[in-house]
Design a protein around this motif. Structure first.
Motif, PDB file in Angstrom:
ATOM      1  N   ARG A 139       9.997 100.042  17.961  1.00 17.45           N
ATOM      2  CA  ARG A 139      10.621 100.611  19.156  1.00 17.45           C
ATOM      3  C   ARG A 139       9.701 100.373  20.341  1.00 17.45           C
ATOM      4  NH1 ARG A 139      12.754 106.682  19.116  1.00 17.45           N
ATOM      5  NH2 ARG A 139      10.547 107.102  19.233  1.00 17.45           N
ATOM      6  N   ASP A 157       0.097 102.575  18.396  1.00 14.80           N
ATOM      7  CA  ASP A 157       0.878 103.708  17.918  1.00 14.80           C
ATOM      8  C   ASP A 157       2.386 103.502  17.972  1.00 14.80           C
ATOM      9  OD1 ASP A 157      -1.201 105.221  17.132  1.00 14.80           O
ATOM     10  OD2 ASP A 157      -1.264 106.515  18.896  1.00 14.80           O
ATOM     11  N   GLU A 158       2.840 102.255  18.015  1.00 14.75           N
ATOM     12  CA  GLU A 158       4.272 102.019  18.049  1.00 14.75           C
ATOM     13  C   GLU A 158       4.936 102.587  16.795  1.00 14.75           C
ATOM     14  OE1 GLU A 158       2.416  97.990  19.417  1.00 14.75           O
ATOM     15  OE2 GLU A 158       2.030  99.445  17.831  1.00 14.75           O
ATOM     16  N   LEU A 159       6.194 102.961  16.955  1.00 21.50           N
ATOM     17  CA  LEU A 159       7.006 103.386  15.821  1.00 21.50           C
ATOM     18  C   LEU A 159       7.638 102.131  15.226  1.00 21.50           C
ATOM     19  CD1 LEU A 159       8.580 105.432  14.076  1.00 21.50           C
ATOM     20  CD2 LEU A 159      10.307 105.439  15.881  1.00 21.50           C
ATOM     21  N   ARG A 177       8.669 104.187   7.333  1.00 18.66           N
ATOM     22  CA  ARG A 177       8.368 104.479   8.728  1.00 18.66           C
ATOM     23  C   ARG A 177       6.852 104.437   8.925  1.00 18.66           C
ATOM     24  NH1 ARG A 177      10.744 109.352  12.296  1.00 18.66           N
ATOM     25  NH2 ARG A 177       9.202 109.351  13.956  1.00 18.66           N
ATOM     26  N   ARG A 227       3.694 104.631  11.899  1.00 20.55           N
ATOM     27  CA  ARG A 227       3.312 104.961  13.261  1.00 20.55           C
ATOM     28  C   ARG A 227       1.807 105.120  13.315  1.00 20.55           C
ATOM     29  NH1 ARG A 227       6.762 108.046  17.234  1.00 20.55           N
ATOM     30  NH2 ARG A 227       6.030 106.911  19.022  1.00 20.55           N
TER      31      ARG A 227
END
Length: 159
Positions: free
Chosen positions: A13, A47-49, A65, A67
């Motif tokens: 994202r 720190d991108e998701l 997931r 992060r």
């Protein structure tokens, strides 16, 4: 027995929306290899998701997931995935479940973190309902999830 068709892609994202890339998991030997492959495919910097989406033909799917330095969170649509192939075994291990070799026909049993997408718009209940729906293929379920999270165009582009 031929190995089942596998599709795996990761999505990150960004301020402009989601961006995706295909991820090659063929060389994965341990679950940490998944994160390395995602980071490499997407060129993650911090720190991108990021979400890793894996579908195995008509059998199962998984979402991981990532992060930053947080522990990865994983959802596996069927704890029995470990019975079908080595990749399924790794995902079952990642989700903290062991397939039941004695009773392989237990039906679909999701495993892992059922809330990994809750803050993104797919509730625990919805994720479980999608996973357990009779006759719906993993690819279709991932398409619904991608639509809800607004990366369906990227998913379609990579397929």
């Amino acid at each position: 027995m031929p190995s089942p068709m596998t599709f795996s892609a990761a999505f990150v994202r960004t301020p402009d929306g989601w961006s995706g890339a295909e991820v090659d998991l063929d060389a994965a030997e341990i679950v940490d290899d998944f994160g390395d492959a995602v980071q490499e495919s997407l060129g993650l910097a911090g720190d991108e998701l990021a979400l890793l989406c894996v579908e195995v033909e008509d059998e199962w799917f998984a979402i991981v997931r990532y992060r930053g330095d947080d522990e990865p969170r994983v959802f596996l649509s069927d704890a029995q995935a470990g019975l079908t192939d080595p990749l399924g075994e790794l995902f079952a291990e990642f989700a903290g479940v062991a397939p039941d070799k004695d009773t392989p026909d237990l039906g679909v049993r999701p495993a892992g973190d059922f809330e990994l997408l809750s803050d993104l718009g797919v509730s625990k209940e919805e994720l479980l309902e999608l996973s357990m729906e009779e006759g719906v293929h993993p690819a279709d379920i991932l398409s619904v999830i991608a639509e809800r999270l607004a990366f369906a165009d990227e998913l379609d582009r990579l397929r």
